[in-house]
Design a protein around this motif. Sequence first.
Motif, PDB file in Angstrom:
ATOM      1  N   ASN A 156      16.976  -3.757  -4.183  1.00  0.00           N
ATOM      2  CA  ASN A 156      15.868  -4.721  -4.291  1.00  0.00           C
ATOM      3  C   ASN A 156      15.530  -5.383  -2.954  1.00  0.00           C
ATOM      4  OD1 ASN A 156      17.869  -6.668  -3.957  1.00  0.00           O
ATOM      5  ND2 ASN A 156      17.939  -7.224  -6.127  1.00  0.00           N
ATOM      6  N   LYS A 157      16.275  -5.075  -1.938  1.00  0.00           N
ATOM      7  CA  LYS A 157      15.933  -5.641  -0.633  1.00  0.00           C
ATOM      8  C   LYS A 157      14.912  -4.795   0.115  1.00  0.00           C
ATOM      9  CE  LYS A 157      20.127  -8.253  -0.231  1.00  0.00           C
ATOM     10  NZ  LYS A 157      21.372  -8.498   0.483  1.00  0.00           N
ATOM     11  N   ARG A 158      14.517  -3.722  -0.483  1.00  0.00           N
ATOM     12  CA  ARG A 158      13.531  -2.867   0.170  1.00  0.00           C
ATOM     13  C   ARG A 158      12.096  -3.224  -0.191  1.00  0.00           C
ATOM     14  NH1 ARG A 158      15.980   3.298  -0.380  1.00  0.00           N
ATOM     15  NH2 ARG A 158      17.233   3.252   1.505  1.00  0.00           N
ATOM     16  N   TYR A 159      11.913  -4.121  -1.144  1.00  0.00           N
ATOM     17  CA  TYR A 159      10.554  -4.360  -1.628  1.00  0.00           C
ATOM     18  C   TYR A 159       9.595  -4.765  -0.510  1.00  0.00           C
ATOM     19  CZ  TYR A 159      12.843  -4.732  -6.242  1.00  0.00           C
ATOM     20  OH  TYR A 159      13.578  -4.509  -7.378  1.00  0.00           O
ATOM     21  N   ALA A 160      10.073  -5.664   0.363  1.00  0.00           N
ATOM     22  CA  ALA A 160       9.163  -6.225   1.377  1.00  0.00           C
ATOM     23  C   ALA A 160       8.545  -5.119   2.227  1.00  0.00           C
ATOM     24  CB  ALA A 160       9.903  -7.215   2.267  1.00  0.00           C
ATOM     25  N   TYR A 161       9.329  -4.084   2.480  1.00  0.00           N
ATOM     26  CA  TYR A 161       8.841  -3.032   3.372  1.00  0.00           C
ATOM     27  C   TYR A 161       7.843  -2.118   2.671  1.00  0.00           C
ATOM     28  CZ  TYR A 161      12.408  -5.001   6.239  1.00  0.00           C
ATOM     29  OH  TYR A 161      13.150  -5.902   6.964  1.00  0.00           O
ATOM     30  N   GLY A 162       7.893  -2.086   1.366  1.00  0.00           N
ATOM     31  CA  GLY A 162       6.850  -1.399   0.609  1.00  0.00           C
ATOM     32  C   GLY A 162       5.618  -2.272   0.460  1.00  0.00           C
ATOM     33  N   ARG A 163       5.852  -3.529   0.123  1.00  0.00           N
ATOM     34  CA  ARG A 163       4.720  -4.467  -0.025  1.00  0.00           C
ATOM     35  C   ARG A 163       3.887  -4.528   1.246  1.00  0.00           C
ATOM     36  NH1 ARG A 163       8.622  -8.850  -2.262  1.00  0.00           N
ATOM     37  NH2 ARG A 163       8.261  -8.826  -4.509  1.00  0.00           N
ATOM     38  N   GLU A 164       4.593  -4.551   2.368  1.00  0.00           N
ATOM     39  CA  GLU A 164       3.906  -4.697   3.650  1.00  0.00           C
ATOM     40  C   GLU A 164       2.934  -3.542   3.875  1.00  0.00           C
ATOM     41  OE1 GLU A 164       5.293  -2.496   6.370  1.00  0.00           O
ATOM     42  OE2 GLU A 164       3.535  -3.012   7.561  1.00  0.00           O
ATOM     43  N   ILE A 165       3.357  -2.349   3.533  1.00  0.00           N
ATOM     44  CA  ILE A 165       2.474  -1.183   3.709  1.00  0.00           C
ATOM     45  C   ILE A 165       1.249  -1.316   2.811  1.00  0.00           C
ATOM     46  CG2 ILE A 165       2.304   1.307   3.383  1.00  0.00           C
ATOM     47  CD1 ILE A 165       5.371   1.378   4.005  1.00  0.00           C
ATOM     48  N   VAL A 166       1.493  -1.679   1.585  1.00  0.00           N
ATOM     49  CA  VAL A 166       0.387  -1.792   0.631  1.00  0.00           C
ATOM     50  C   VAL A 166      -0.576  -2.900   1.061  1.00  0.00           C
ATOM     51  CG1 VAL A 166      -0.197  -2.289  -1.773  1.00  0.00           C
ATOM     52  CG2 VAL A 166       1.804  -0.883  -1.240  1.00  0.00           C
ATOM     53  N   ALA A 167      -0.023  -4.005   1.535  1.00  0.00           N
ATOM     54  CA  ALA A 167      -0.866  -5.154   1.895  1.00  0.00           C
ATOM     55  C   ALA A 167      -1.859  -4.834   3.002  1.00  0.00           C
ATOM     56  CB  ALA A 167       0.015  -6.334   2.314  1.00  0.00           C
ATOM     57  N   GLU A 168      -1.577  -3.807   3.764  1.00  0.00           N
ATOM     58  CA  GLU A 168      -2.511  -3.433   4.834  1.00  0.00           C
ATOM     59  C   GLU A 168      -3.788  -2.826   4.282  1.00  0.00           C
ATOM     60  OE1 GLU A 168      -2.294  -3.823   8.275  1.00  0.00           O
ATOM     61  OE2 GLU A 168      -0.670  -5.170   7.678  1.00  0.00           O
ATOM     62  N   TYR A 169      -3.731  -2.317   3.062  1.00  0.00           N
ATOM     63  CA  TYR A 169      -4.862  -1.518   2.573  1.00  0.00           C
ATOM     64  C   TYR A 169      -5.450  -2.018   1.259  1.00  0.00           C
ATOM     65  CZ  TYR A 169      -3.141   1.657   6.123  1.00  0.00           C
ATOM     66  OH  TYR A 169      -2.729   2.199   7.321  1.00  0.00           O
ATOM     67  N   GLN A 170      -4.733  -2.825   0.538  1.00  0.00           N
ATOM     68  CA  GLN A 170      -5.304  -3.330  -0.717  1.00  0.00           C
ATOM     69  C   GLN A 170      -4.899  -4.784  -0.901  1.00  0.00           C
ATOM     70  OE1 GLN A 170      -3.453  -0.457  -3.484  1.00  0.00           O
ATOM     71  NE2 GLN A 170      -2.331  -2.129  -4.413  1.00  0.00           N
ATOM     72  N   ASP A 171      -5.794  -5.524  -1.551  1.00  0.00           N
ATOM     73  CA  ASP A 171      -5.547  -6.948  -1.734  1.00  0.00           C
ATOM     74  C   ASP A 171      -4.524  -7.217  -2.829  1.00  0.00           C
ATOM     75  OD1 ASP A 171      -7.361  -7.575   0.239  1.00  0.00           O
ATOM     76  OD2 ASP A 171      -9.048  -7.633  -1.155  1.00  0.00           O
ATOM     77  N   LYS A 172      -4.605  -6.452  -3.881  1.00  0.00           N
ATOM     78  CA  LYS A 172      -3.734  -6.708  -5.018  1.00  0.00           C
ATOM     79  C   LYS A 172      -2.335  -6.170  -4.741  1.00  0.00           C
ATOM     80  CE  LYS A 172      -3.484  -5.956 -10.021  1.00  0.00           C
ATOM     81  NZ  LYS A 172      -4.110  -5.233 -11.151  1.00  0.00           N
ATOM     82  N   GLN A 173      -1.373  -7.052  -4.834  1.00  0.00           N
ATOM     83  CA  GLN A 173       0.002  -6.631  -4.578  1.00  0.00           C
ATOM     84  C   GLN A 173       0.568  -5.901  -5.787  1.00  0.00           C
ATOM     85  OE1 GLN A 173       2.598  -6.854  -1.995  1.00  0.00           O
ATOM     86  NE2 GLN A 173       0.631  -6.617  -0.983  1.00  0.00           N
ATOM     87  N   PRO A 174       1.331  -4.856  -5.578  1.00  0.00           N
ATOM     88  CA  PRO A 174       1.934  -4.131  -6.701  1.00  0.00           C
ATOM     89  C   PRO A 174       3.087  -4.905  -7.310  1.00  0.00           C
ATOM     90  CG  PRO A 174       2.672  -3.226  -4.616  1.00  0.00           C
ATOM     91  CD  PRO A 174       1.660  -4.285  -4.269  1.00  0.00           C
ATOM     92  N   ARG A 175       3.376  -4.586  -8.544  1.00  0.00           N
ATOM     93  CA  ARG A 175       4.598  -5.113  -9.144  1.00  0.00           C
ATOM     94  C   ARG A 175       5.794  -4.372  -8.542  1.00  0.00           C
ATOM     95  NH1 ARG A 175       0.769  -5.511 -12.927  1.00  0.00           N
ATOM     96  NH2 ARG A 175       0.818  -3.353 -13.575  1.00  0.00           N
ATOM     97  N   VAL A 176       6.957  -4.988  -8.638  1.00  0.00           N
ATOM     98  CA  VAL A 176       8.166  -4.355  -8.102  1.00  0.00           C
ATOM     99  C   VAL A 176       9.258  -4.377  -9.158  1.00  0.00           C
ATOM    100  CG1 VAL A 176       7.676  -4.948  -5.698  1.00  0.00           C
ATOM    101  CG2 VAL A 176       9.009  -6.524  -7.102  1.00  0.00           C
ATOM    102  N   THR A 177      10.154  -3.423  -9.075  1.00  0.00           N
ATOM    103  CA  THR A 177      11.280  -3.391 -10.004  1.00  0.00           C
ATOM    104  C   THR A 177      12.409  -2.556  -9.424  1.00  0.00           C
ATOM    105  OG1 THR A 177      11.975  -2.842 -12.256  1.00  0.00           O
ATOM    106  CG2 THR A 177      10.388  -1.352 -11.233  1.00  0.00           C
TER     107      THR A 177
END
Lengths: 371, 441
Positions: free
Chosen positions: B68-89
């Motif tokens: 679960n410590k990897r989420y930020a590095y996925g969120r960061e990629i997504v945040a560059e291209y879309q406004d809506k943040q994905p859910r994480v699990t």
Amino acid sequence: MKHIICTALLVLCSLLASAQWLEITDVSISSTTTEQGGPVYAISYVLQGDDLSVDHPAYVFIRYSVDKGNSWHLVDKDFITGEGIGIIERPGKKEMLLWGSGETGIENPEICVRGIQMARVPAGRFIMRSFPAGGKDPSKTERPDTNLPEFYMAINETTISMYADFLNETGKSGGGWNDRMSNEMRCGIIRTGDMGDYTYSVIEGRDNYPVSYVSWYDAIHFLQWCGLTLPTEAMFEKAFVGGLYLGGDATESTPNEMPERKFPWGNEDPGQGGIFRCNFTGEEDGYAGLAPVGTFSTFSSPYGINDLAGNVSEWTRDWYTTMYHIGLDGFRMVRGGSWLADSFACDAISGATQFPIKESSIMGFRCAKLK
Amino acid sequence: MKSLNRRQFIGSLGAVGAFHMLSKKSARAAEEKIRVGIMGLGGRGRFLTERFVQRNDVEITYLCDVDNKRYAYGREIVAEYQDKQPRVTQDFRDMLNDPEVDVVVNATPVHWHALGTIMACQAGKDVYVEKPLSVNPWEGLKMVEAARKYKRVVQVGCQTRSAPYVQKAVDYIRNGNLGDIHIASVYQIVDWKNNIHSTQVEPVPDGLDYEIWCGPAPKLPYRPGHWFRDQWDFNVGSIGGDIFHQVDLTRFLLNVDFPKTATSTGGVFYFSDGREIPDTISTHFEYDKLICKIEAAIWAANFKKIPTAVRDSDQFPDWEFTSTKIELYGTKGFLRLGRQGGGWQAFNEHGDIVAQEYGRQADNIHIANFLDCVRSRALPNADVEEGRRSDLLLHLSNLSARIGNKKLEYNSEGNNILNVKEANQYLRRQDRAPWKIPEQV
């Protein structure tokens, strides 16, 4: 030895305290000649800062130009005599001589004096709970030495304003900047002008935020510009949790009551009890994105270092190799949480492997210096 | 839409087919965004996240990782291209339960490729699954069964299949320009001597759900790094994990499927870090008037994979010392091809270059093909059945070495070895409950 005082006072640059440069005033430089060694430059300045101390000294560096500001260079400490460059533990007037200009070509220089507030991390052991290189480097089967020599680490993350100053000296051709840095919410450095004559400005209000979208190489270039370095993973983690003795092993003073703490302030979750101790994901902590450096200084590390847990994750000097995939060789490690990390991922052992060319909104860096 | 909660799901893992009721989608309209969930946020998962999210027709709706410590590095990629943040699990079953996920990108370690893909199919998701496909041949069969039963598009991440330069090579070969090809050599000669696995058992790191990470494989004591990559129950090994690309391309170039026999000589010759899977292997696959050879070692000085700069430009690699090349020997000519943008050159019987194509990497084309098929419901370029057949060659290569370098006669109809009975025990692993791959998908 006979000295002849040169009457010409050269162009100077002093910096008021802003955006994490320490306040330095009354900079002066004047030249004298010597019988044999060519001119000597007498440099003085006044370092402000009532909170400077042995444990929280300044790191001062001087850059010079001999071509009217077209190019700038770091003054080599070996050519300086006197107090005023490197680690400075007390505020006040500093005076020094710059020798050897006849040999080094430093003639009629303009100078710029800058200072960064550091924290001293005394020599000694600490408990390193993370794996080297995230446990991902097959060639690193041994944990790093956890008895570190004394080092210094910047109290704050490198700011946008500091980085913009660096760009204005070195980035006339565009190096060190990318267009995502102009994102006013996630960084905030605007580039104007033409190739070869670019200039950089900081979007209003963003000076004191941590710089982001910097690659590992950008960070290294900034640090070389200052005469500093990145911390290793071990240095980062020790700064985060503290040594076994916060006063250092030599003195055995101030035993660390929580040498395996999860967070810089202790073991409380960053948002526990509705008290927000660092900048992590979400808006509850007051920041949907980045926060100005030092915002959560109440919850600094045992050495008074801010934002190690959150805000931006930070590049370290450590890297690991993997021959498994072409192009993936030489990952670098980043440590600490960020404004997009969950609170539990802002702890002492969190980190990630990244391409050194990665430019990310959640990654920045801070300065370190070995003694 | 009905969904199961996690406890209900664990209780029903013996019948994971329950997921198939969750989502039945027909071809999506072109204007609709395809909603993607990422399973695995390691290096490859983040790479694919960035490739998918850059597309205008994709929205990343879920990020999943057992750490679960990897989420930020996925969120960061997504945040560059879309406004809506994905859910994480941490638990990918949450993602499978979510009707706002159309597609699962499975970028997990190899021992999760099969079950992760099968469960995603059962949940009505299309799947982009990384190579290699499986830990054993039986897993591959079940993946294909699941894809077909639930009418899912399953693309395997052997992206060079989608490269235009490879298609030109296929055309060149099938037009008979090389004459009859009787020998194909597939190489994986690399210098990974630094990749010594750490064998030290360590505490499971905070934030890692090690139960899920192990999944259907044995729950062995935790070791950091890539030790598991060279254990039989977890992977096809360092060689197999990478040579998959060349093996798959060779099948594609020559239009061959199941070999009559497979014979290996190999073992762990160089490393002494507890690995089980060979670091050195030479395999001969026997086809009808064709010998397909694998020559692989991961300790060899001098050899290098094709540099990125070569892959993405009009250059050919230094063939002599290229780690990952294919050579085809024909009665009228000779052709050598580099994977992932290496290009190809064909020589006539006098040694003159008579045809050639520079290459480019094809990740984006491969992803585009997959998404096109998600909309059209056509079979993708690297359909799971193609991946399964390429994967099988890796398994046979390893298996021959594992049982003492014996020649194996594989029966594709029954998925069994005809001539060496003891080999059959390795065609399927005993999965660990509750993560068993079901007999009936």
